[in-house]
Design a protein around this motif. Structure first.
Motif, PDB file in Angstrom:
ATOM      1  N   LEU A  20       0.821  -1.217   0.000  1.00  0.00           N
ATOM      2  CA  LEU A  20       0.000   0.000   0.000  1.00  0.00           C
ATOM      3  C   LEU A  20       0.850   1.261   0.000  1.00  0.00           C
ATOM      4  O   LEU A  20       0.508   2.238  -0.651  1.00  0.00           O
ATOM      5  CB  LEU A  20      -0.923   0.000   1.221  1.00  0.00           C
ATOM      6  N   ALA A  21       1.945   1.266   0.713  1.00  0.00           N
ATOM      7  CA  ALA A  21       2.774   2.471   0.795  1.00  0.00           C
ATOM      8  C   ALA A  21       3.401   2.824  -0.556  1.00  0.00           C
ATOM      9  O   ALA A  21       3.825   3.944  -0.758  1.00  0.00           O
ATOM     10  CB  ALA A  21       3.859   2.288   1.829  1.00  0.00           C
ATOM     11  N   MET A  22       3.458   1.877  -1.467  1.00  0.00           N
ATOM     12  CA  MET A  22       4.097   2.103  -2.753  1.00  0.00           C
ATOM     13  C   MET A  22       3.127   2.580  -3.838  1.00  0.00           C
ATOM     14  O   MET A  22       3.516   2.748  -4.972  1.00  0.00           O
ATOM     15  CB  MET A  22       4.781   0.816  -3.218  1.00  0.00           C
ATOM     16  N   LEU A  23       1.864   2.771  -3.514  1.00  0.00           N
ATOM     17  CA  LEU A  23       0.910   3.211  -4.530  1.00  0.00           C
ATOM     18  C   LEU A  23       1.307   4.579  -5.067  1.00  0.00           C
ATOM     19  O   LEU A  23       1.584   5.497  -4.297  1.00  0.00           O
ATOM     20  CB  LEU A  23      -0.502   3.305  -3.944  1.00  0.00           C
ATOM     21  N   PRO A  24       1.314   4.738  -6.363  1.00  0.00           N
ATOM     22  CA  PRO A  24       1.644   6.044  -6.950  1.00  0.00           C
ATOM     23  C   PRO A  24       0.437   6.978  -6.890  1.00  0.00           C
ATOM     24  O   PRO A  24      -0.248   7.195  -7.869  1.00  0.00           O
ATOM     25  CB  PRO A  24       2.029   5.685  -8.384  1.00  0.00           C
ATOM     26  N   PHE A  25       0.164   7.488  -5.732  1.00  0.00           N
ATOM     27  CA  PHE A  25      -1.001   8.330  -5.466  1.00  0.00           C
ATOM     28  C   PHE A  25      -0.484   9.717  -5.116  1.00  0.00           C
ATOM     29  O   PHE A  25       0.118   9.914  -4.077  1.00  0.00           O
ATOM     30  CB  PHE A  25      -1.790   7.685  -4.327  1.00  0.00           C
ATOM     31  N   ARG A  26      -0.692  10.672  -6.004  1.00  0.00           N
ATOM     32  CA  ARG A  26      -0.129  12.013  -5.847  1.00  0.00           C
ATOM     33  C   ARG A  26      -1.262  13.032  -5.778  1.00  0.00           C
ATOM     34  O   ARG A  26      -2.215  12.959  -6.547  1.00  0.00           O
ATOM     35  CB  ARG A  26       0.760  12.304  -7.049  1.00  0.00           C
ATOM     36  N   ILE A  27      -1.160  13.971  -4.843  1.00  0.00           N
ATOM     37  CA  ILE A  27      -2.132  15.057  -4.689  1.00  0.00           C
ATOM     38  C   ILE A  27      -1.462  16.361  -5.082  1.00  0.00           C
ATOM     39  O   ILE A  27      -0.324  16.613  -4.710  1.00  0.00           O
ATOM     40  CB  ILE A  27      -2.600  15.167  -3.226  1.00  0.00           C
ATOM     41  N   TYR A  28      -2.186  17.182  -5.809  1.00  0.00           N
ATOM     42  CA  TYR A  28      -1.650  18.490  -6.197  1.00  0.00           C
ATOM     43  C   TYR A  28      -2.794  19.446  -6.487  1.00  0.00           C
ATOM     44  O   TYR A  28      -3.884  18.987  -6.832  1.00  0.00           O
ATOM     45  CB  TYR A  28      -0.718  18.351  -7.411  1.00  0.00           C
ATOM     46  N   LEU A  88      -8.577  20.091  -4.975  1.00  0.00           N
ATOM     47  CA  LEU A  88      -7.475  19.134  -5.030  1.00  0.00           C
ATOM     48  C   LEU A  88      -7.596  18.299  -6.293  1.00  0.00           C
ATOM     49  O   LEU A  88      -8.690  17.922  -6.688  1.00  0.00           O
ATOM     50  CB  LEU A  88      -7.529  18.181  -3.842  1.00  0.00           C
ATOM     51  N   ARG A  89      -6.480  18.017  -6.879  1.00  0.00           N
ATOM     52  CA  ARG A  89      -6.422  17.059  -7.979  1.00  0.00           C
ATOM     53  C   ARG A  89      -5.545  15.911  -7.513  1.00  0.00           C
ATOM     54  O   ARG A  89      -4.581  16.110  -6.792  1.00  0.00           O
ATOM     55  CB  ARG A  89      -5.840  17.700  -9.225  1.00  0.00           C
ATOM     56  N   PHE A  90      -5.889  14.695  -7.936  1.00  0.00           N
ATOM     57  CA  PHE A  90      -5.057  13.554  -7.578  1.00  0.00           C
ATOM     58  C   PHE A  90      -5.121  12.502  -8.662  1.00  0.00           C
ATOM     59  O   PHE A  90      -6.098  12.389  -9.387  1.00  0.00           O
ATOM     60  CB  PHE A  90      -5.437  12.977  -6.208  1.00  0.00           C
ATOM     61  N   ASP A  91      -4.022  11.777  -8.783  1.00  0.00           N
ATOM     62  CA  ASP A  91      -3.907  10.684  -9.741  1.00  0.00           C
ATOM     63  C   ASP A  91      -4.105   9.372  -8.992  1.00  0.00           C
ATOM     64  O   ASP A  91      -3.622   9.213  -7.871  1.00  0.00           O
ATOM     65  CB  ASP A  91      -2.522  10.678 -10.388  1.00  0.00           C
ATOM     66  N   TRP A  92      -4.797   8.439  -9.626  1.00  0.00           N
ATOM     67  CA  TRP A  92      -4.981   7.108  -9.063  1.00  0.00           C
ATOM     68  C   TRP A  92      -4.552   6.111 -10.121  1.00  0.00           C
ATOM     69  O   TRP A  92      -4.799   6.325 -11.307  1.00  0.00           O
ATOM     70  CB  TRP A  92      -6.438   6.903  -8.652  1.00  0.00           C
ATOM     71  N   PRO A  93      -3.898   5.007  -9.748  1.00  0.00           N
ATOM     72  CA  PRO A  93      -3.281   4.129 -10.726  1.00  0.00           C
ATOM     73  C   PRO A  93      -4.237   3.284 -11.567  1.00  0.00           C
ATOM     74  O   PRO A  93      -3.813   2.678 -12.544  1.00  0.00           O
ATOM     75  CB  PRO A  93      -2.378   3.230  -9.883  1.00  0.00           C
TER      76      PRO A  93
END
Length: 93
Positions: free
Chosen positions: A11-19, A27-32
């Protein structure tokens, strides 16, 4: 004998970025992956301030309006059927 089960990704490695972070309201965020998800925003005392269920896309930023929150530090938790991740969110003026 012991049986070990491996998951596809910790879970800690998920490429989940908030910007942008900090943000003022949007807020915008990417989900894999494209999936149904439950979004929960809490304060650091665990009080739920916002909760919704929605479809997340993987090919474009997902947006979340937080215009009712006072400036401060919050947690955004994203839960799907197979994954969960939490990130710190800073709301400023």
């Amino acid at each position: 004998p012991f049986v070990f089960t491996l998951t596809d990704r910790p879970l800690a490695m998920l490429p989940f970025r908030i910007y942008p972070n900090p943000s003022t309201d949007l807020l915008r965020f990417d989900w894999p992956e494209a999936t149904d998800a439950r979004l929960t925003v809490t304060d650091f005392w665990g009080r739920v301030l916002h909760r919704e269920t929605r479809w997340l896309t993987s090919n474009a930023p997902n947006e979340l309006m937080l215009n009712g929150l006072k400036p401060g530090v919050y947690l955004l938790r994203v839960q799907t059927a197979g994954r969960e991740a939490t990130r710190k969110v800073v709301i400023g003026k």
